[in-house]
Each structure stands twice: as C-alpha cells, then as structure tokens.
Design a protein around this motif. Sequence first.
Motif, PDB file in Angstrom:
ATOM      1  N   VAL A 307      50.190  -9.781  53.337  1.00 37.29           N
ATOM      2  CA  VAL A 307      51.415  -9.004  53.190  1.00 37.29           C
ATOM      3  C   VAL A 307      51.193  -7.864  52.195  1.00 37.29           C
ATOM      4  CG1 VAL A 307      53.753  -9.190  52.268  1.00 37.29           C
ATOM      5  CG2 VAL A 307      52.844 -11.015  53.699  1.00 37.29           C
ATOM      6  N   ASP A 308      51.696  -6.658  52.528  1.00 40.15           N
ATOM      7  CA  ASP A 308      51.554  -5.512  51.618  1.00 40.15           C
ATOM      8  C   ASP A 308      52.814  -5.250  50.816  1.00 40.15           C
ATOM      9  OD1 ASP A 308      48.923  -4.533  52.650  1.00 40.15           O
ATOM     10  OD2 ASP A 308      50.103  -4.504  54.507  1.00 40.15           O
ATOM     11  N   GLN A 309      53.939  -5.528  51.451  1.00 37.63           N
ATOM     12  CA  GLN A 309      55.209  -5.233  50.776  1.00 37.63           C
ATOM     13  C   GLN A 309      56.193  -6.364  51.055  1.00 37.63           C
ATOM     14  OE1 GLN A 309      58.132  -2.561  52.571  1.00 37.63           O
ATOM     15  NE2 GLN A 309      58.120  -1.324  50.702  1.00 37.63           N
ATOM     16  N   VAL A 310      57.023  -6.654  50.054  1.00 39.19           N
ATOM     17  CA  VAL A 310      58.125  -7.595  50.265  1.00 39.19           C
ATOM     18  C   VAL A 310      59.384  -6.890  49.784  1.00 39.19           C
ATOM     19  CG1 VAL A 310      59.123  -9.817  49.611  1.00 39.19           C
ATOM     20  CG2 VAL A 310      56.653  -9.644  49.985  1.00 39.19           C
ATOM     21  N   ALA A 311      60.408  -6.840  50.633  1.00 35.55           N
ATOM     22  CA  ALA A 311      61.655  -6.166  50.248  1.00 35.55           C
ATOM     23  C   ALA A 311      62.805  -7.156  50.356  1.00 35.55           C
ATOM     24  CB  ALA A 311      61.892  -4.951  51.136  1.00 35.55           C
ATOM     25  N   ILE A 312      63.488  -7.348  49.232  1.00 34.33           N
ATOM     26  CA  ILE A 312      64.580  -8.330  49.178  1.00 34.33           C
ATOM     27  C   ILE A 312      65.892  -7.583  48.932  1.00 34.33           C
ATOM     28  CG2 ILE A 312      65.513 -10.309  47.892  1.00 34.33           C
ATOM     29  CD1 ILE A 312      62.580 -11.147  47.363  1.00 34.33           C
ATOM     30  N   GLY A 313      66.874  -7.845  49.745  1.00 32.43           N
ATOM     31  CA  GLY A 313      68.176  -7.185  49.592  1.00 32.43           C
ATOM     32  C   GLY A 313      68.828  -7.024  50.942  1.00 32.43           C
ATOM     33  N   SER A 314      69.630  -5.984  51.098  1.00 32.28           N
ATOM     34  CA  SER A 314      70.407  -5.634  52.305  1.00 32.28           C
ATOM     35  C   SER A 314      71.674  -6.465  52.398  1.00 32.28           C
ATOM     36  CB  SER A 314      69.608  -5.772  53.597  1.00 32.28           C
ATOM     37  OG  SER A 314      69.760  -7.053  54.157  1.00 32.28           O
ATOM     38  N   CYS A 315      72.566  -6.056  53.311  1.00 31.56           N
ATOM     39  CA  CYS A 315      73.842  -6.757  53.433  1.00 31.56           C
ATOM     40  C   CYS A 315      73.664  -8.174  53.971  1.00 31.56           C
ATOM     41  CB  CYS A 315      74.789  -5.955  54.322  1.00 31.56           C
ATOM     42  SG  CYS A 315      74.108  -5.557  55.937  1.00 31.56           S
ATOM     43  N   THR A 316      72.472  -8.522  54.438  1.00 28.04           N
ATOM     44  CA  THR A 316      72.236  -9.881  54.947  1.00 28.04           C
ATOM     45  C   THR A 316      71.912 -10.857  53.825  1.00 28.04           C
ATOM     46  OG1 THR A 316      71.173  -8.765  56.790  1.00 28.04           O
ATOM     47  CG2 THR A 316      70.985 -11.138  56.756  1.00 28.04           C
ATOM     48  N   ASN A 317      71.113 -10.426  52.884  1.00 32.52           N
ATOM     49  CA  ASN A 317      70.584 -11.362  51.884  1.00 32.52           C
ATOM     50  C   ASN A 317      70.494 -10.750  50.498  1.00 32.52           C
ATOM     51  OD1 ASN A 317      68.517 -12.891  54.311  1.00 32.52           O
ATOM     52  ND2 ASN A 317      69.901 -14.029  52.994  1.00 32.52           N
ATOM     53  N   SER A 318      71.618 -10.362  49.943  1.00 30.39           N
ATOM     54  CA  SER A 318      71.552  -9.806  48.580  1.00 30.39           C
ATOM     55  C   SER A 318      72.656 -10.395  47.725  1.00 30.39           C
ATOM     56  CB  SER A 318      71.700  -8.288  48.641  1.00 30.39           C
ATOM     57  OG  SER A 318      72.965  -7.970  49.204  1.00 30.39           O
ATOM     58  N   ILE A 350      76.803  -8.332  40.936  1.00 27.49           N
ATOM     59  CA  ILE A 350      75.681  -9.260  40.990  1.00 27.49           C
ATOM     60  C   ILE A 350      74.604  -8.817  40.007  1.00 27.49           C
ATOM     61  CG2 ILE A 350      73.834 -10.168  42.474  1.00 27.49           C
ATOM     62  CD1 ILE A 350      75.803  -9.873  44.845  1.00 27.49           C
ATOM     63  N   LEU A 351      74.296  -7.528  40.037  1.00 28.65           N
ATOM     64  CA  LEU A 351      73.245  -7.019  39.146  1.00 28.65           C
ATOM     65  C   LEU A 351      73.625  -7.278  37.692  1.00 28.65           C
ATOM     66  CD1 LEU A 351      70.614  -5.528  38.648  1.00 28.65           C
ATOM     67  CD2 LEU A 351      71.808  -3.360  38.932  1.00 28.65           C
ATOM     68  N   SER A 352      74.893  -7.049  37.380  1.00 31.37           N
ATOM     69  CA  SER A 352      75.333  -7.249  36.012  1.00 31.37           C
ATOM     70  C   SER A 352      75.191  -8.729  35.624  1.00 31.37           C
ATOM     71  CB  SER A 352      76.767  -6.737  35.919  1.00 31.37           C
ATOM     72  OG  SER A 352      77.454  -7.342  34.908  1.00 31.37           O
TER      73      SER A 352
END
Length: 661
Positions: A307-318, A350-352
């Motif tokens: 794997v070269d990149q992993v991206a976590i987020g989006s309206c599905t899983n954030s 969430i970030l806060s």
Amino acid sequence: MDMKIGYYNLKRTERTKAMKGTITYKILKDHLISGDLQPGEEITIRIDQTLTQDSTGTMVYLQLEAMDVDRIKTELSVAYIDHNTLQTGFENADDHAFIESVAKRHGVLFSKPGNGICHQIHLENYGIPGKTLLGSDSHTPTGGGLGMMAIGAGGLDVAVAMAQGSYNLRVPRVVGVKLTGSLKPWVSAKDVILHVLQVLTVKGGVGKVIEYFGEGVSSLSVTDRATITNMGAELGATTSIFPSDENTKAYLASQGREEDYRPLSADSDAVYDQTLEVNLSDLAPLAAKPHSPDNVASVEEIGSITVDQVAIGSCTNSSYTDLMKVAGILKGNKVHPDVSLVISPGSSRILSKLAENGALAHMINAGARVIECACGPCIGMGQSPKSGGVSLRTFNRNFKGRSGTADAEVYLVSPETAAVSAITGKLTDGRKTEYNLPEIQETVFAKNESYMIYPEGTNKQNTPLVMGPNIKPFPLNTALKEKVEGSVVLVGKDNITTDDIMPSNAKLLPYRSNIPHLSNYCFTTIDEGFAARCQIAENGVIIAGSNYGQGSSREHAALAPLYLGIRFVVTKSYARIHRANLINSGIVPLVFANEADYEDFSLGQNLTIENARDAMSGEKIIVKNQDTGKEYETIGNFTPEERAMLLAGGKINLIKETTTA
Ligand code: MIC
Ligand code: SF4
C-alpha cells in the motif's frame, strides 16, 4: 455464510398491502401531499429539511434566485461548504461568498468551510427521526441512520423543495434487510454495506428503499448505521433507513438534543418487496477492489498487497467512534515508512474532541497527515496518490480517476483495516495481528456554533447578491421540437458514472459554477474527443448500457451535455438521480424496448424522433436511424409532470410557464 435472499413479486391484489407497516410507508404517508402511495406511482411529499453543499450548491442557489422566491418554505435548510475547500485561485472563495449571500437572503443556515462534511454535521446537529430531508448530494441518505427519510437529488429539485416545500418522486419498493447476530472485533459497519453491495450490486437498489430491521440492529450505533445508509447510495437506492430506538436516543443525547428523539420502527407484519438476511457474526473484513464499490472480496482473499497511501475520512467513515478506533490502533505505533496516511475528520466538533482527549496526538505521533474537516481526497481535492499508486480509503467510491490520479488503484475499506494497514504497509486483516483494537463509547459533545451563520435579521431586501466573475448563468433548454434530431456522439458501456460524464477533481471543481468552461471536460476520462465531436454535430445523442449516470447527484452531468447540444439519450437503464437531472434539463432519457438493439449503434449515425411532442405521452417512442432507415422502439415511461417538463424544455421553463400563465 448465513445469507438468504428471498425475492417475491407482489400479486396485483396484494398491491394495496405493499409497503404497509414499513418505516418507509409510515414516513411517506405522514408527508404525503398528493398521489397514490403505491410502488411506481408518482407522489408529492412535504420536505421538512434540505441540505446543499458547495460543489452542487452554486447551481442550486442560482436556480433559487431565478425562481424569484422570498423566504424558503422548509422547516430548516442548511448550506454547507465542504467540497471545494482548496482555494488555489479566487473561484472557490467566490462561490462560498455567493452561497453565503444567497443563504442570508432566503433564510438558509450557512456552515462555513472548516466545519466539516455536510452529512456528518447534519447528522450531529439537525437530523430528526421521521422527518424528510432532501439534499443536493447523493449521500444525503446518511440521515437514514437516524431514521430520517433522507433522499439525494439534483440541485434544481432541492431548489424547488426550498421554494415550495415539496418534492415529487415515484413511490419506491422496499427491500427489507434483516440483521441478525453482532459484529466481531475488526469487522465494522463498513463491512456490512460492502457485503450488501457484493450481493445487490451497484444497480440493485434502483427504485428501492433499503430498510434495515431485526435484532442485529440494536448492536449498531447511529454512526455505524449512518455508514451503512450513506454507502447505500452506491446501490443506486432512493435511500436507506434504520429504525429509531434507544441507540438513537443515546446519540441525540450525546449531541445535546435528546428532545429531538422519537421512536420509529416497522410493524412486525411489515410487507417488504424483497428481503435479504445478513448475519453480522458471519462477516469478515472486506474491501471493494478497483474500480467499483461492488467489486468486493474479503481482505484475506485479496492478500497482503503493498500500500502507498491510506486515506481515512469522508462522509462514510469520519465519525467520532471511527476516528477514536483509528487513534487507538495508531497509538504507540508508527505509520509504515512507505505509506502516506491522511486523516480528514468529519466535523470540527469531532476534531476538537480528538484534540481535547489526546487522540489527535496519537495520530500525529504515529506520523499521520491530519487535514481539514472536509471531503478532501474523497473528491480528488488534493492528496491524489502517486502514479499507479495503491490507495486504501475509508470512502464510498473508487471509480477510476476519482482520486485525481488516472492509474491509481483505490480499495475501499473500514477504518480499522485502513489504520492497521497504514502501520504494516500492506493490506492487513486486523484479526490476524496483535494490534490493540480499542472499545469506543460515544462521548458528549458541547455545542459549538462558531462555524454557523444564522440568517437572523437578513433578507432579500437588505442583503445584496455577491457574484464573482467565474459564476456564469446556467444553460436553459428550449421547448421540445416536433422533430428531434441528433447524431450519435458517444456509445458508452454499462455503469457509466457521473464522474465519467462530468469529472471532478481539484482542477475542475472550481468551475462548477461555469458550465461553458466545464463542458470542455465532459466525458474526458473515457473519451477525450467528446466535446469537440459535439461542437461539430451541434445536436447530439448519447447511447449507453445499463445504470447510466450512477454515482453523484451533480446536475452538471446533465447541464454540460445540454450546453454541448445533447438532445436525447438512449440506454438500457438509468440511475435515479441522473434520469431526473436529464428531465429537469429537458434532455429526453429513453430506454431500449429491446436491449439487443444497443449493438446496432455507432458514432456518427443520424437519429430522429418524429412527432416528438405527441410521442412523449405514448407507450413506445420510435427512434429512427436516418442512415439505415431502421426504426427502434424505445420507452419513456414519463409521469405527467416529467412529460410537462420535457415539453417545456426543462423544469425552470415549466415553472416560468406556470407562474406567468
Ligand atoms: C460525490 O461524492 O460524488 C459528490 C462529490 O459528493 C457528489 C456531489 C457532487 O458531484 O458535487 C454526490 O455524491 O452527489
Ligand atoms: Fe464529500 Fe466524498 Fe461524501 Fe461526496 S462522498 S459528500 S465528496 S465526503
């Protein structure tokens, strides 16, 4: 695996019983303005809430302004800025300012950039069980996790819903998905919807609502449910919905609005058109392989690819729980040297919270790149993978080129699988590792209104429209001619996406309010010559396979072809929102009566529909190939409202006709 599909077609005599007792029936009945609540019939329902986002929003608000309304008619409408947040020129910032000014003029709440992704914020702050929500984004069904009837639509339909408080739809059939058992460690809600996609495919939900029931429901939190209803969009479903129960109450309480809770469930003798049983205990970590969300296999079957990149987020899983799980897995570990891990939290709240409780530090200390709360990489707004790169994403779509890198290989996975794979550098089944998987409880969030602008004291009279130079008028069609003609400018395959028709990436998204410019890029991912061919043809026809226009709700996928002179489209079948967008633009969407006829068509053939205005109300519409003289039967199956729009040359023209008559 305990997975049963029980299909049964309702007999004519049973039609009156259809859908009775389902949540879908209850909410539609509660909101019915007119029409017969029977599958396939056209009804008008009351819309309680709307949402827009910025990449579809500029069109929505240009259309709202064109309708010359004063105040919106919904209980609540929110304009979010979450897609076009990369400001590499003036265009996106101008669009944000335009949307903000329209919001103030008409009584719409405005969510500033940085607040997060529309669906996540709406779930946290505004979603109410039993209410209807119409959104100019295909993932609006996220609200179904809270027991809302939340439907994605084209921008113009949302503008009309704001102006009139209503929406027309064909009554969908209801698929009941019975959940039993409970998820094992390292298996999550994402795996549930990937499994459903594997079974039903990307066209399995067209014309249907997917309704979840059964004892397994109570083992899923609201944000788990929202992951499932969100990605139900990839089934082509009208929407997906969960009951509202004690978990819903707890979630609303955690957001400081327990008073919005109301229970909602299907009756025990509810009538589903089709049922599917999923035993949650039997599921394993899954992944959707390139380049379709239904190209699903288990992580184990795919094997430990690099794997070269992993991206976590989006309206599905954030959600908060998703990101806390990720932080817990990363805690004390290090992202693999050859992996770039990108995390985009779903909302500022969430970030806060992650910052407050130390979870953000675990992410940063592990070597993650934490970026703005926005759609970001999900829509190719930055973080495109390297050439030929393998990217694991917790998102919902992996269409070719959507990441911004044409030859990237994108796999869709759960947050757990993404986090553990970021550490190992290979696609990894967490169950086979020693990494710690934390148990996460929902937390209580404090209200944070810093990113919200309320339209208090502002109105059309005291707030001027702010319009930057990149914002161009949207194209308008003309009334349908007696003889409609055009030459074939594209012969497409099955499952053409709206990302194919009107690609989106960091370079093109700034032109969402400039159709003339955008139209030059129409279909470029699959056919570089399309726009030029249309310019020569003047009047064009598109031929395609089944499920044409799946994916995004972007009406640009109809408006750019309209600008390029497309008069009609003939396919084997359509995705719901895109078909509506074509009709709203006055482009005639036809279906082959005989699918095998598709094989006869090639570029440059000249096609005509004679007596087109009368033909729109006929059962069969004849398309003639002028070069061979051969005639083809096609089906329109238009409702009276759709026919009126086509005759007028689109919805705006029809509205103008009716208001000036
Ligand atoms: C998407 O996920 O494809 C988008 C970008 O959110 C679209 C909306 C758009 O194209 O602006 C959607 O899902 O409707
Ligand atoms: Fe945004 Fe991606 Fe969700 Fe679309 S799918 S709304 S681009 S996060």
